[in-house]
Design an enzyme around this catalytic site. Structure first.
Site, mmCIF file in Angstrom:
data_model
loop_
_atom_site.group_PDB
_atom_site.id
_atom_site.type_symbol
_atom_site.label_atom_id
_atom_site.label_comp_id
_atom_site.label_asym_id
_atom_site.label_seq_id
_atom_site.Cartn_x
_atom_site.Cartn_y
_atom_site.Cartn_z
ATOM 1 N N SER A 247 -2.645 -97.772 18.318
ATOM 2 C CA SER A 247 -2.219 -98.752 19.317
ATOM 3 C C SER A 247 -1.244 -98.082 20.274
ATOM 4 C CB SER A 247 -1.526 -99.943 18.637
ATOM 5 O OG SER A 247 -0.359 -99.517 17.938
ATOM 6 N N LYS B 27 7.280 -45.473 18.620
ATOM 7 C CA LYS B 27 6.486 -46.707 18.512
ATOM 8 C C LYS B 27 6.503 -47.484 19.832
ATOM 9 C CE LYS B 27 8.555 -48.049 14.588
ATOM 10 N NZ LYS B 27 8.868 -48.844 13.367
ATOM 11 N N ASP C 206 4.388 -51.397 2.851
ATOM 12 C CA ASP C 206 4.757 -50.737 1.597
ATOM 13 C C ASP C 206 3.666 -50.941 0.571
ATOM 14 O OD1 ASP C 206 7.367 -49.863 2.439
ATOM 15 O OD2 ASP C 206 7.991 -51.977 2.326
ATOM 16 N N THR D 186 3.837 -63.137 7.502
ATOM 17 C CA THR D 186 3.796 -61.812 6.895
ATOM 18 C C THR D 186 2.411 -61.499 6.338
ATOM 19 O OG1 THR D 186 4.558 -62.649 4.756
ATOM 20 C CG2 THR D 186 6.245 -61.933 6.322
ATOM 21 N N ASP E 153 15.228 -41.635 12.502
ATOM 22 C CA ASP E 153 14.513 -42.916 12.503
ATOM 23 C C ASP E 153 14.556 -43.570 13.880
ATOM 24 O OD1 ASP E 153 13.060 -44.994 11.065
ATOM 25 O OD2 ASP E 153 14.847 -46.216 11.414
ATOM 26 N N THR F 143 5.265 -96.909 18.615
ATOM 27 C CA THR F 143 4.627 -97.994 17.867
ATOM 28 C C THR F 143 5.634 -99.052 17.460
ATOM 29 O OG1 THR F 143 3.014 -96.392 17.034
ATOM 30 C CG2 THR F 143 3.128 -98.506 15.910
ATOM 31 N N ARG G 24 12.043 -71.540 3.447
ATOM 32 C CA ARG G 24 13.007 -72.591 3.111
ATOM 33 C C ARG G 24 13.473 -73.273 4.387
ATOM 34 N NH1 ARG G 24 16.477 -69.909 -1.906
ATOM 35 N NH2 ARG G 24 14.633 -69.422 -3.185
ATOM 36 N N GLU H 158 10.303 -66.614 10.568
ATOM 37 C CA GLU H 158 9.288 -65.905 9.787
ATOM 38 C C GLU H 158 8.949 -66.688 8.527
ATOM 39 O OE1 GLU H 158 9.137 -61.536 9.311
ATOM 40 O OE2 GLU H 158 9.480 -61.935 7.173
#
Length: 662
Positions: A482, A215, A156, A91, A208, A462, A323, A60
């Site tokens: 080349s 979903k 959010d 994101t 949850d 090369t 990173r 990500e």
């Protein structure tokens, strides 16, 4: 449906094979017996990995704040691609105009990742501060750009404000998933977020879980989890998902601890509790960034090994925080980073599903694949099997030098040091090319690692002809492209190999270089002695156009022979394409090189002279089984030109003496 061929050597492109027959639809002649290409949806590829027991990883990234940051991030994509991630996601930043065409927008970065860096791409979309029509417009644009995967999130509010119901939009990710499926059918693969410890705004962990199932039932294909700090937390979450009927892939999201303050910020946003043992470990080193990074790497690797050994996890989603070094270290220690990446074709492919049939390109853009993709982005179909008659080829004008994904990875000051702060003569420019080929540093230690036509160091291929290239560049034949002559090298060869194992690679020797008008005059006298060599010579304004090639027919210069396949010829020299490339190649003298110097300066005038007076030449030696005679031709050209210069100088001296004697 266009033909497709398997590119199993490069998973990140999303291209794979199929033995099914299909009818070709193309404006170009193609072979009727080539194997079929298909674009494999991301969820199908994840399911295949699970079924085969093969590990994978995904990454990500978030959009940068500045255009310069976008250039750096694109370079990072190119490097991270080498490890062969299954996909990468970008994101959605509501405060950063994420759906615009700005270089820093989420949509632009995702398009760059897909089209120009060649990595299967997933774009985040959130409900936050957006109407239904706005979201639909963003999704349509993503589809137009070739993006096939969406991570559907509620999101959010900016600055941590409380969520405000949006009557014109969506208030839950479930509603967004419903909308995507109703509006776009199965075009998009849809991912949703899972929370191993429960969403912080949910009344309970169990509640949850049922929201997550809603979903998935609404049409989500797979789940990526929020970060967690213990492997046991994810494994329990996975078992709980299965217990309530969530059968789709659930991928653990791992975020390495990179710094004390960043950890505090992430914990604040995610409202997660950090285990006490982690707090105790990092508190004594909170002011030592390197120590915390090392701790974060070790902790991520330890957790990763635990998950892999469980037998219930095959892939990871790594939150990179943009990173690179720490991410690669973690993946290498987990054994997920591809240490020996192979090329599916001799040029960098794109991950855009609309181009999955493409397997032939002109050689001229070998070192500038992003430019080629841009200039052909409006094509309805792409060459497959054969390049064909080039009369129908139309290349877009390259006026967008400012586009961040075409800019050099080197900043202006670095370019100036490599290409010389001041130029006094043509030979100073020759010296830049020669040092690029040889890696010989200047007296101040600076090395030429890039030139405008090649934004990177020499490739292994090369390097096979490095000595010959160095010799002719030193004498004023300035090479920008080349390839060596290759006769039956294995497809696994580290320098020239491509495609699946078990094949054999063939190449005709090819040279492309800038050279002065006086040397071109010598070359034109020499070339008739070499009927096995094709040539094409152009100047910047196109008034000079010398060739012995067919006006429209291309020349295959690279091909591969593979078991059970027809011959694949992915690289050609095409006369029409060369004229289109000519404008770009000459333009690179001016942008970026000439622009490094002040208007009216000697240095700028010298670079302008190369643009205005030099010629661009390509040579193809068709006699590939034998050692190439291209070096002999160029050497004779340079020697003849040098002798003419000496003769002219001697005659000039004689004329001066006659005048004096008179």
């Amino acid at each position: 449906m266009p033909y497709h061929r398997q590119h199993s050597a490069l998973d990140s492109s999303g291209i794979s094979s199929s033995d099914e027959d299909s009818s070709p639809v193309s404006s170009r002649p193609i072979s009727p017996v080539l194997p079929t290409y298909t674009y494999r949806r991301l969820i199908d590829r994840i399911d295949s990995r699970i079924e085969s027991g093969d590990n994978w990883f995904s990454l990500e990234f978030f959009p940068p704040r500045t255009a310069a940051g976008a250039v750096n991030l694109t370079a990072r994509f190119d490097r991270m691609r080498q490890g062969q991630p299954l996909f990468c996601d970008v994101t959605w930043h509501p405060g950063g105009d994420p759906g615009s065409n700005k270089p820093t927008s989420s949509t632009t970065i995702a398009s760059t990742l897909c089209n120009y860096s060649g990595i299967e791409t997933m774009l985040h979309i959130t409900c936050c501060n957006q109407t239904k029509s706005q979201i639909t417009a963003h999704l349509k644009r993503a589809k137009h750009l070739g993006i096939k995967n969406i991570l559907a999130l509620r999101g959010d509010p900016v600055d941590g404000d409380d969520w405000q119901n949006n009557e014109d939009g969506f208030n839950y990710a479930t509603d967004l998933v419903h909308h995507i499926r109703e509006t776009f059918g199965n075009y998009f693969v849809i991912c949703v977020a899972g929370y191993p410890t429960g969403h912080p705004e949910c009344q309970s962990y169990e509640e949850d879980l049922w929201h997550l199932k809603a979903k998935v039932d609404a049409g989500a294909d797979f789940v990526i989890t929020q970060l967690f700090f213990k492997a046991e937390i994810f494994l329990k979450f996975l078992r709980d998902c299965r217990a309530i009927g969530i059968k789709c892939p659930v991928i653990p999201g791992i975020l390495p601890i990179q710094g004390y303050q960043s950890l505090r910020h992430i914990v604040k946003l995610s409202k997660l509790e950090v285990p006490q043992e982690i707090i105790d470990a990092i508190h004594p080193i909170k002011d030592n960034d390197e120590a915390i990074r090392n701790f974060g790497i070790d902790q991520a690797v330890k957790m990763g090994h635990h998950l892999l050994k469980s037998g219930e996890v095959l892939g990871f989603h790594l939150y990179t925080l943009n990173r690179e070094v720490a991410s690669i270290q973690i993946l290498k220690r987990l054994g997920l980073w591809c240490e020996e990446p192979r090329r599916s074709l001799p040029w960098q492919t794109t991950a855009n599903h609309a181009r999955c049939c493409e397997d032939v390109r002109p050689i001229f853009w070998r070192a500038r694949p992003k430019s080629y993709v841009l200039r052909t982005s409006d094509w309805d179909e792409f060459p497959n099997g054969r390049w064909g008659d080039s009369s129908s080829a139309s290349f877009g004008e390259l006026k967008d030098y400012y586009l961040f994904y075409l800019k050099s990875k080197a900043p202006r000051d670095e370019q100036l040091q490599m290409w010389k702060p001041a130029l006094t003569c043509e030979q100073d420019v020759w010296d830049v090319f020669h040092r690029y080929i040889t890696s010989e540093p200047y007296e101040n230690g600076v090395k030429v690692t890039k030139i405008p036509w090649e934004d990177g160091e020499l490739t292994l291929e090369t390097s096979l002809i490095k000595d010959q290239l160095a010799a002719i560049n030193k004498r004023g034949a300035l090479t920008i492209n080349s390839q060596p002559r290759i006769n039956c090298a294995p497809s696994t060869d580290p320098a020239v190999g491509w495609g699946n194992p078990g094949g054999y690679i063939f190449q005709k020797a090819y040279l492309e270089f800038f050279v002065s008008k006086s040397k071109v005059q010598c070359l034109k006298r020499i070339l008739p002695e070499y009927p096995q060599v094709n040539y094409h010579i152009l100047n910047a304004n196109g008034e000079a156009d010398y060739t012995n090639c067919d006006e429209l027919q291309p020349i295959a210069v690279t091909w591969g022979v593979f078991p059970g396949k027809e011959i694949i010829q992915p690289t050609v020299v095409d006369p029409v394409a060369f004229k289109a490339w000519k404008d770009e190649a000459f333009g690179l003298w001016l942008k970026p090189w000439a622009e490094l110097y002040d208007v009216g300066s000697r240095s700028r005038d010298i670079i302008q002279h190369f643009h205005d007076n030099y010629y661009l030449v390509n040579l193809v030696d068709n006699d590939f089984p034998e050692e190439t005679i291209l070096w002999e031709i160029v050497d004779r050209m340079l020697t003849m030109a040098s002798q003419r210069e000496d003769d002219e100088e001697e005659n000039s001296v004689k004329r001066s003496r006659v005048k004096l004697d008179g």
